[in-house]
Design a protein around this motif. Structure first.
Motif, mmCIF file in Angstrom:
data_model
loop_
_atom_site.group_PDB
_atom_site.id
_atom_site.type_symbol
_atom_site.label_atom_id
_atom_site.label_comp_id
_atom_site.label_asym_id
_atom_site.label_seq_id
_atom_site.Cartn_x
_atom_site.Cartn_y
_atom_site.Cartn_z
ATOM 1 N N LEU A 129 48.838 50.937 47.986
ATOM 2 C CA LEU A 129 47.760 50.736 48.593
ATOM 3 C C LEU A 129 47.087 50.722 46.850
ATOM 4 N N ALA A 130 47.294 51.178 46.018
ATOM 5 C CA ALA A 130 47.091 50.888 44.363
ATOM 6 C C ALA A 130 47.138 49.262 44.162
ATOM 7 N N ASP A 131 48.248 48.665 44.382
ATOM 8 C CA ASP A 131 48.635 47.143 44.328
ATOM 9 C C ASP A 131 47.563 46.054 45.724
ATOM 10 N N ARG A 132 47.276 46.672 46.348
ATOM 11 C CA ARG A 132 46.371 45.838 46.741
ATOM 12 C C ARG A 132 44.993 45.768 46.121
ATOM 13 N N PHE A 133 44.669 46.722 45.393
ATOM 14 C CA PHE A 133 43.355 46.918 45.011
ATOM 15 C C PHE A 133 43.054 45.922 43.885
ATOM 16 N N ALA A 134 44.398 46.582 43.062
ATOM 17 C CA ALA A 134 45.160 45.899 41.254
ATOM 18 C C ALA A 134 44.564 44.654 41.773
ATOM 19 N N GLY A 135 46.043 44.136 43.433
ATOM 20 C CA GLY A 135 45.199 41.906 43.103
ATOM 21 C C GLY A 135 44.170 41.740 43.322
ATOM 22 N N ASP A 136 43.083 42.503 44.234
ATOM 23 C CA ASP A 136 41.973 42.101 44.797
ATOM 24 C C ASP A 136 41.120 41.436 43.400
ATOM 25 N N ARG A 137 40.558 39.859 43.498
ATOM 26 C CA ARG A 137 40.692 39.803 42.415
ATOM 27 C C ARG A 137 39.025 39.618 42.547
ATOM 28 N N GLU A 138 38.327 40.116 43.300
ATOM 29 C CA GLU A 138 36.596 39.879 43.732
ATOM 30 C C GLU A 138 36.413 41.601 43.555
ATOM 31 N N LEU A 139 37.086 42.303 43.238
ATOM 32 C CA LEU A 139 36.951 43.495 43.398
ATOM 33 C C LEU A 139 37.090 44.073 41.512
ATOM 34 N N ARG A 140 37.757 43.482 41.217
ATOM 35 C CA ARG A 140 38.117 43.748 39.855
ATOM 36 C C ARG A 140 37.396 42.879 39.036
ATOM 37 N N GLU A 141 36.617 41.369 39.323
ATOM 38 C CA GLU A 141 35.945 41.288 38.972
ATOM 39 C C GLU A 141 34.213 42.314 39.033
ATOM 40 N N ARG A 142 34.040 43.135 40.074
ATOM 41 C CA ARG A 142 33.409 44.043 39.838
ATOM 42 C C ARG A 142 33.184 44.819 38.708
ATOM 43 N N LEU A 143 34.328 45.693 39.251
ATOM 44 C CA LEU A 143 34.710 46.561 37.711
ATOM 45 C C LEU A 143 34.311 45.967 36.586
ATOM 46 N N ARG A 144 34.758 45.083 36.264
ATOM 47 C CA ARG A 144 34.916 44.180 34.813
ATOM 48 C C ARG A 144 33.273 44.659 34.854
ATOM 49 N N ILE A 145 32.559 44.117 35.681
ATOM 50 C CA ILE A 145 31.037 44.208 35.127
ATOM 51 C C ILE A 145 29.468 45.401 35.371
ATOM 52 N N LEU A 146 29.856 46.001 36.633
ATOM 53 C CA LEU A 146 29.157 47.294 37.073
ATOM 54 C C LEU A 146 29.316 47.997 36.173
ATOM 55 N N PRO A 147 28.277 49.113 36.080
ATOM 56 C CA PRO A 147 28.631 49.898 35.568
ATOM 57 C C PRO A 147 28.703 51.473 36.525
ATOM 58 N N ALA A 148 29.104 52.969 35.705
ATOM 59 C CA ALA A 148 29.162 53.759 36.599
ATOM 60 C C ALA A 148 28.526 54.479 37.290
ATOM 61 N N THR A 149 27.833 54.454 36.633
ATOM 62 C CA THR A 149 26.069 54.945 36.937
ATOM 63 C C THR A 149 25.464 53.283 36.331
ATOM 64 N N VAL A 150 24.194 54.048 37.249
ATOM 65 C CA VAL A 150 22.714 53.126 36.551
ATOM 66 C C VAL A 150 22.185 53.777 35.320
ATOM 67 N N ASP A 151 22.000 54.513 35.459
ATOM 68 C CA ASP A 151 21.306 55.323 34.793
ATOM 69 C C ASP A 151 21.379 56.749 34.145
ATOM 70 N N GLY A 152 22.958 57.061 33.954
ATOM 71 C CA GLY A 152 23.759 58.189 33.861
ATOM 72 C C GLY A 152 25.353 57.668 32.806
ATOM 73 N N HIS A 153 25.784 58.717 32.437
ATOM 74 C CA HIS A 153 27.123 57.752 31.740
ATOM 75 C C HIS A 153 27.828 56.275 32.007
ATOM 76 N N HIS A 154 28.612 55.635 31.322
ATOM 77 C CA HIS A 154 28.759 54.285 31.096
ATOM 78 C C HIS A 154 27.497 53.739 31.913
ATOM 79 N N SER A 155 26.308 54.065 31.749
ATOM 80 C CA SER A 155 25.291 52.928 32.434
ATOM 81 C C SER A 155 25.168 51.480 31.571
ATOM 82 N N TYR A 156 26.613 50.779 31.606
ATOM 83 C CA TYR A 156 26.786 49.363 30.935
ATOM 84 C C TYR A 156 27.780 48.366 31.925
ATOM 85 N N ALA A 157 27.044 47.158 31.498
ATOM 86 C CA ALA A 157 28.114 46.720 32.156
ATOM 87 C C ALA A 157 30.133 46.946 31.869
ATOM 88 N N GLY A 158 30.838 46.972 32.535
ATOM 89 C CA GLY A 158 31.912 47.296 32.749
ATOM 90 C C GLY A 158 31.823 48.829 31.825
#
Length: 281
Positions: A129-158
């Motif tokens: 299951l973890a490999d399916r997500f780790a191998g999803d290129r689109e999902l990995r790209e969104r992990l790299r560009i999205l914040p964890a929260t919009v106005d709380g912790h880790h609120s920046y790209a990546g």
């Protein structure tokens, strides 16, 4: 035209000019009834609150949320935080998506560590299951560009990738300290706990919630995302994994040790990233 001043270099009582993206724009009124604009401005170095007190009608028509703007203003301190008093504002042709706050850590390094942690899982079903997500290129790209929260912790790209790796690392360490914990279950839940954000949030600079995000939220979306890809996983393990992800914001709702540890690790990383640190020795 003078050089733009990055937000990270703004200092109190200085008149500055900067090129920023408008992450938030609200039209409000003072207690006396006068209109003003409350803004949040961002650039690759950070974010700052801003206020437009004068020429509100004129300036309001010049830009919208998500636009890039060139601002002239004075930096002041309000409630122990810097704030920009806008004196003039002009729209800019700059790409606002290039003005979002930059990752605090190297995303290639973080992505590599995400893959390393996934390989630490020995349970065949959870590893697959973890490999399916780790191998999803689109999902990995969104992990790299999205914040964890919009106005709380880790609120920046990546920030989403950084937070995910941090929580998974904390959980991995906890499992090494406490062998009674099921390390594979805990690590898999940690790596997948916030993946619902990839469906909840759109790209910057606003990181606005999608229609699904508004109505369902990242926890529900994350559970659904896991269910879509968990075919073949033992039903009992699947249920415990989904439970841990579903309650990762609420330690009181945790019914297993692994779910409780994940919730505490999630809160610990959020607090460590946002709480102020005393400068006193």
């Amino acid at each position: 035209m003078s050089a733009a001043t990055p937000i990270a270099q703004l200092a109190e009582d200085r008149v500055v000019e900067g090129l920023y993206a408008v992450a938030r724009k609200r039209r409000l009124r003072t207690r006396s009834g006068s209109p003003y604009l409350a803004l949040e401005l961002v650039d690759p170095s950070g974010r700052i609150e801003a206020r437009v007190w004068n020429d509100v009608e004129l300036l309001d028509r010049r830009f919208a949320e998500g636009d890039a703007v060139r601002v002239l203003g004075r930096v002041e301190r309000f409630r122990d935080r810097l704030q920009l008093e806008v004196r003039s504002l002009e729209p800019s042709e700059a790409n606002p998506a290039e003005l979002v706050p930059e990752p605090r850590r190297d995303t290639d390094e973080l992505e590599g560590f995400f893959e390393f942690l996934a390989r630490e899982i020995s349970h065949p079903g959870l590893r697959a299951l973890a490999d399916r997500f780790a191998g999803d290129r689109e999902l990995r790209e969104r992990l790299r560009i999205l914040p964890a929260t919009v106005d709380g912790h880790h609120s920046y790209a990546g920030g989403l990738l950084e937070h995910t790796v941090a929580v998974a690392t904390l959980c991995r360490d906890a499992a090494q300290l406490h062998p009674r914990l099921r390390a594979d279950l805990l690590l898999a839940a940690a790596l997948l706990h916030d993946l619902g954000r990839v469906r909840e949030l759109d790209r910057g600079p606003l990181f606005l919630p999608t229609t699904e995000g508004k109505l369902l939220g990242h926890i529900h979306l994350g559970v659904r995302l896991i269910e879509e890809r968990a075919g073949g996983l033992d039903s009992a393990v699947r249920a415990e994994l989904l439970h841990a992800v579903a309650v990762h914001h609420d330690t009181r709702a945790a019914r297993t040790a692994e779910a409780a540890v994940l919730a505490y690790a999630n809160g610990l990383d959020a607090a460590a990233a946002t709480r102020s640190v005393s400068q006193e020795a």
